[in-house]
Write a protein that holds these residues in place. Structure first.
Motif, PDB file in Angstrom:
ATOM      1  N   HIS B  98     -70.629 -35.853   8.346  1.00  0.00           N
ATOM      2  CA  HIS B  98     -69.916 -34.601   8.581  1.00  0.00           C
ATOM      3  C   HIS B  98     -69.560 -33.857   7.301  1.00  0.00           C
ATOM      4  O   HIS B  98     -68.524 -33.217   7.207  1.00  0.00           O
ATOM      5  N   SER B  99     -70.381 -33.987   6.303  1.00  0.00           N
ATOM      6  CA  SER B  99     -70.155 -33.239   5.069  1.00  0.00           C
ATOM      7  C   SER B  99     -71.403 -32.438   4.741  1.00  0.00           C
ATOM      8  O   SER B  99     -72.491 -32.742   5.235  1.00  0.00           O
ATOM      9  N   PRO B 100     -71.260 -31.369   3.938  1.00  0.00           N
ATOM     10  CA  PRO B 100     -72.436 -30.554   3.622  1.00  0.00           C
ATOM     11  C   PRO B 100     -73.502 -31.339   2.871  1.00  0.00           C
ATOM     12  O   PRO B 100     -73.204 -32.298   2.162  1.00  0.00           O
ATOM     13  N   LEU B 101     -74.715 -30.893   3.020  1.00  0.00           N
ATOM     14  CA  LEU B 101     -75.823 -31.513   2.307  1.00  0.00           C
ATOM     15  C   LEU B 101     -75.798 -31.111   0.838  1.00  0.00           C
ATOM     16  O   LEU B 101     -75.567 -29.948   0.496  1.00  0.00           O
ATOM     17  N   HIS B 102     -76.058 -32.076  -0.018  1.00  0.00           N
ATOM     18  CA  HIS B 102     -76.197 -31.837  -1.449  1.00  0.00           C
ATOM     19  C   HIS B 102     -77.675 -31.998  -1.792  1.00  0.00           C
ATOM     20  O   HIS B 102     -78.262 -33.055  -1.526  1.00  0.00           O
ATOM     21  N   PHE B 103     -78.242 -30.970  -2.377  1.00  0.00           N
ATOM     22  CA  PHE B 103     -79.673 -30.959  -2.639  1.00  0.00           C
ATOM     23  C   PHE B 103     -79.997 -31.335  -4.078  1.00  0.00           C
ATOM     24  O   PHE B 103     -79.233 -31.049  -5.008  1.00  0.00           O
TER      25      PHE B 103
END
Lengths: 112, 112
Positions: B98-103
């Protein structure tokens, strides 16, 4: 299925002006949206996100607005700076299970 | 905290050859994703790992693509044999639940 798209492929703004980047989505089941910034040679960088139980969320110089009625979201950048020049992507998902679906991106150019 | 790292940053191969891309996610992130951006088009989902298991591989274009994540740490994406249409930028991303994706910064693959 889900599709997320942007109204304009390019946007040029004067330094110091406000920028507005728009995005439309098609899947009404989408309940989570993210804006990413991608600079040349780098990967997408998280800017701000919003869930469907909200219609507005603010960060530092950025605001995301979500209109679920017309399935539209926007990213507003206040006092645009040269460092804001990049390609901006919106992405959406059904936070239950589906992966993020990205739009094509808008290239923001800041004119000094 | 180290970000998502990808190797190599660039790869140029001939049609029919094999290429293996590597992704090291942020330490502790169980979720690992592969995405691809073909020139001028949107970033498209390929697959999603949760630890070492493939959660969703619906975006994999065909059986020339093989992704692995042995031990649930780093992941590899192998293209064998490569075709011209496989050219693009391959992004890896990781996240906690439930956390944003880190690219990562991506691997630019050119097939000639």
């Amino acid at each position: 299925g889900e599709s997320v798209g942007l109204h304009l492929p390019t946007l040029s703004v004067q330094e110091g002006d406000n920028s507005i980047i728009n995005c439309a989505y098609s899947n009404s089941a989408s309940d989570y949206f993210i804006w990413y910034k991608q600079e040349s040679g780098k990967g997408p960088q998280f800017i701000i996100d919003i869930r469907s139980n909200m219609d507005k969320r603010q960060g530092q110089r950025v605001t995301v607005l979500l209109n679920k009625t017309v399935k539209h979201l926007s990213l507003q950048i206040a006092a645009t700076q040269p460092g804001d020049s990049a390609v901006y992507f919106c992405a959406g998902a059904n936070s239950g299970n589906t992966p993020l679906v990205f739009g094509k991106g808008t290239r923001l150019s800041v004119i000094a | 905290e180290a970000g998502v790292t990808q190797f190599p940053s660039h790869s140029v191969i001939e049609k029919g050859q094999t290429v293996t891309l590597r992704c090291d996610p942020i330490s502790g992130h169980d979720n690992l994703y592969w995405y691809r951006r073909v020139m001028g088009k949107e970033i498209k989902f390929l697959l999603h790992f949760v630890k070492e298991s493939k959660q969703d591989e619906s975006g994999m274009p065909n059986n020339r693509f093989l992704a692995e994540r042995t031990g649930g740490t780093y992941s590899t994406l192998k293209v064998q044999p490569a075709e011209l249409e496989d050219s693009g930028v391959y992004f890896c991303a990781s996240s906690q639940s439930h956390s944003p994706l880190h690219f990562g910064n991506g691997t630019r693959l050119t097939v000639t």
